[in-house]
Design an enzyme around this catalytic site. Structure first.
Site, PDB file in Angstrom:
ATOM      1  N   HIS A  30      -8.744  -3.506  -2.752  1.00  0.00           N
ATOM      2  CA  HIS A  30      -7.895  -2.974  -1.975  1.00  0.00           C
ATOM      3  C   HIS A  30      -8.218  -1.403  -2.078  1.00  0.00           C
ATOM      4  O   HIS A  30      -8.488  -0.907  -0.776  1.00  0.00           O
ATOM      5  CB  HIS A  30      -6.361  -2.936  -2.479  1.00  0.00           C
ATOM      6  CG  HIS A  30      -5.566  -2.220  -1.811  1.00  0.00           C
ATOM      7  ND1 HIS A  30      -4.265  -2.801  -0.944  1.00  0.00           N
ATOM      8  CD2 HIS A  30      -5.112  -0.963  -1.593  1.00  0.00           C
ATOM      9  CE1 HIS A  30      -3.775  -1.866  -0.278  1.00  0.00           C
ATOM     10  NE2 HIS A  30      -4.176  -0.753  -0.763  1.00  0.00           N
ATOM     11  N   GLU A  31      -8.767  -0.910  -3.125  1.00  0.00           N
ATOM     12  CA  GLU A  31      -8.818   0.737  -3.177  1.00  0.00           C
ATOM     13  C   GLU A  31     -10.205   0.808  -2.510  1.00  0.00           C
ATOM     14  O   GLU A  31     -10.472   1.871  -1.826  1.00  0.00           O
ATOM     15  CB  GLU A  31      -8.767   1.138  -4.540  1.00  0.00           C
ATOM     16  CG  GLU A  31      -7.453   1.222  -5.113  1.00  0.00           C
ATOM     17  CD  GLU A  31      -6.318   1.677  -4.367  1.00  0.00           C
ATOM     18  OE1 GLU A  31      -6.536   2.445  -3.601  1.00  0.00           O
ATOM     19  OE2 GLU A  31      -5.112   1.101  -4.515  1.00  0.00           O
ATOM     20  N   CYS A  76       1.006  -1.189   0.079  1.00  0.00           N
ATOM     21  CA  CYS A  76       0.159   0.002  -0.006  1.00  0.00           C
ATOM     22  C   CYS A  76       0.960   1.293  -0.033  1.00  0.00           C
ATOM     23  O   CYS A  76       1.966   1.277   0.805  1.00  0.00           O
ATOM     24  CB  CYS A  76      -1.004  -0.069   1.304  1.00  0.00           C
ATOM     25  SG  CYS A  76      -1.965   1.398   1.445  1.00  0.00           S
ATOM     26  N   HIS A 132     -10.086   1.400   0.976  1.00  0.00           N
ATOM     27  CA  HIS A 132      -9.850   2.478   1.455  1.00  0.00           C
ATOM     28  C   HIS A 132     -10.866   3.713   1.670  1.00  0.00           C
ATOM     29  O   HIS A 132     -11.104   4.350   2.801  1.00  0.00           O
ATOM     30  CB  HIS A 132      -8.770   3.329   0.602  1.00  0.00           C
ATOM     31  CG  HIS A 132      -7.456   2.794   0.932  1.00  0.00           C
ATOM     32  ND1 HIS A 132      -6.602   3.098   2.029  1.00  0.00           N
ATOM     33  CD2 HIS A 132      -6.545   2.352  -0.099  1.00  0.00           C
ATOM     34  CE1 HIS A 132      -5.397   2.480   1.573  1.00  0.00           C
ATOM     35  NE2 HIS A 132      -5.402   2.091   0.690  1.00  0.00           N
TER      36      HIS A 132
END
Length: 220
Positions: free
Chosen positions: A164-165, A121, A168
């Site tokens: 993953h994004e 990351c 966030h």
């Protein structure tokens, strides 16, 4: 000489913005990254992409640059090793497709989990781990910069990037998916990042105070 493209500072592990749930936004919104002038959404997206390229990343979410909005950028790269062998090709020249996703809604379409890929990351630099379970295929429904509804399906590595994004935007980090003992192995590095994150926030607050004082002086 051409002027270098501006980039945003990337928020580090320990910065509170990385743990907050981001809010929805409209494609007509004007946003202000702390420390920068207000920008259109397209300008923000372009600068986020430049920031991501400078950090040699594959994706970047708005909270990682201090914006608590539901938006991320990502790219697919040409990873043809034979074509690129022996060449130092600029990262941007290898881009096959760019994604700018507003208010993404992620749906798993293949529940089988993959733990084999190494994940990292940009907000947790120099820490990489295998074992993060990600669905093998997902669909993402989102709004583009023109306000049009779009849908994309992704498998394997790109599916991992989107997951993953999207994490966030809900205040989650890839370390949250790993056993605590694995995270503890990086304790010293994470504590150092937390200290740096606090210093960065103090610097931003000082800049904001100086800007407010200068603006007040201009009005006097």
């Amino acid at each position: 000489m051409s002027t270098p493209a501006p980039i945003y500072p990337i928020r580090l592990y320990g910065d509170p913005v990385l743990r907050r749930k981001a809010r929805p936004l409209q494609h007509t919104d004007t946003l202000q990254v702390p420390g920068f002038a207000p920008q259109t959404l397209r300008e923000v997206a372009d600068t986020m992409l430049e920031t991501m390229f400078a950090a040699r990343g594959v994706g970047l979410a708005a909270p990682q640059v201090g914006l608590g909005v539901r938006m991320f950028v990502a790219v697919e790269y040409d990873d043809n090793e034979e074509e690129n062998e022996g060449k130092e090709t600029p990262l941007k020249s290898r881009v096959l497709r760019e994604y700018v996703m507003l208010n993404p809604k992620l749906t798993v379409i293949n529940k089988k989990k993959d733990k084999s890929e190494t994940e990292g990351c940009l907000s947790i630099p120099d820490i990489y781990e295998e074992g993060v379970p990600r669905a093998r295929a997902v669909r993402v429904d989102y709004t583009d910069l023109e306000g049009q509804a779009q849908t994309v399906e992704a498998e394997d590595y790109l599916a991992r990037v989107f997951q993953h994004e999207n994490d966030h935007l809900d205040g989650k980090l890839f370390l949250d998916h790993l056993p605590q003992d694995v995270v503890n192995d990086h304790r010293a590095a994470l504590l150092a990042m937390q200290r740096q994150a606090r210093l960065n926030l103090d610097r931003l607050a000082q800049q904001a105070r100086q800007g407010a004082e200068e603006h007040r002086d201009e009005r006097l």
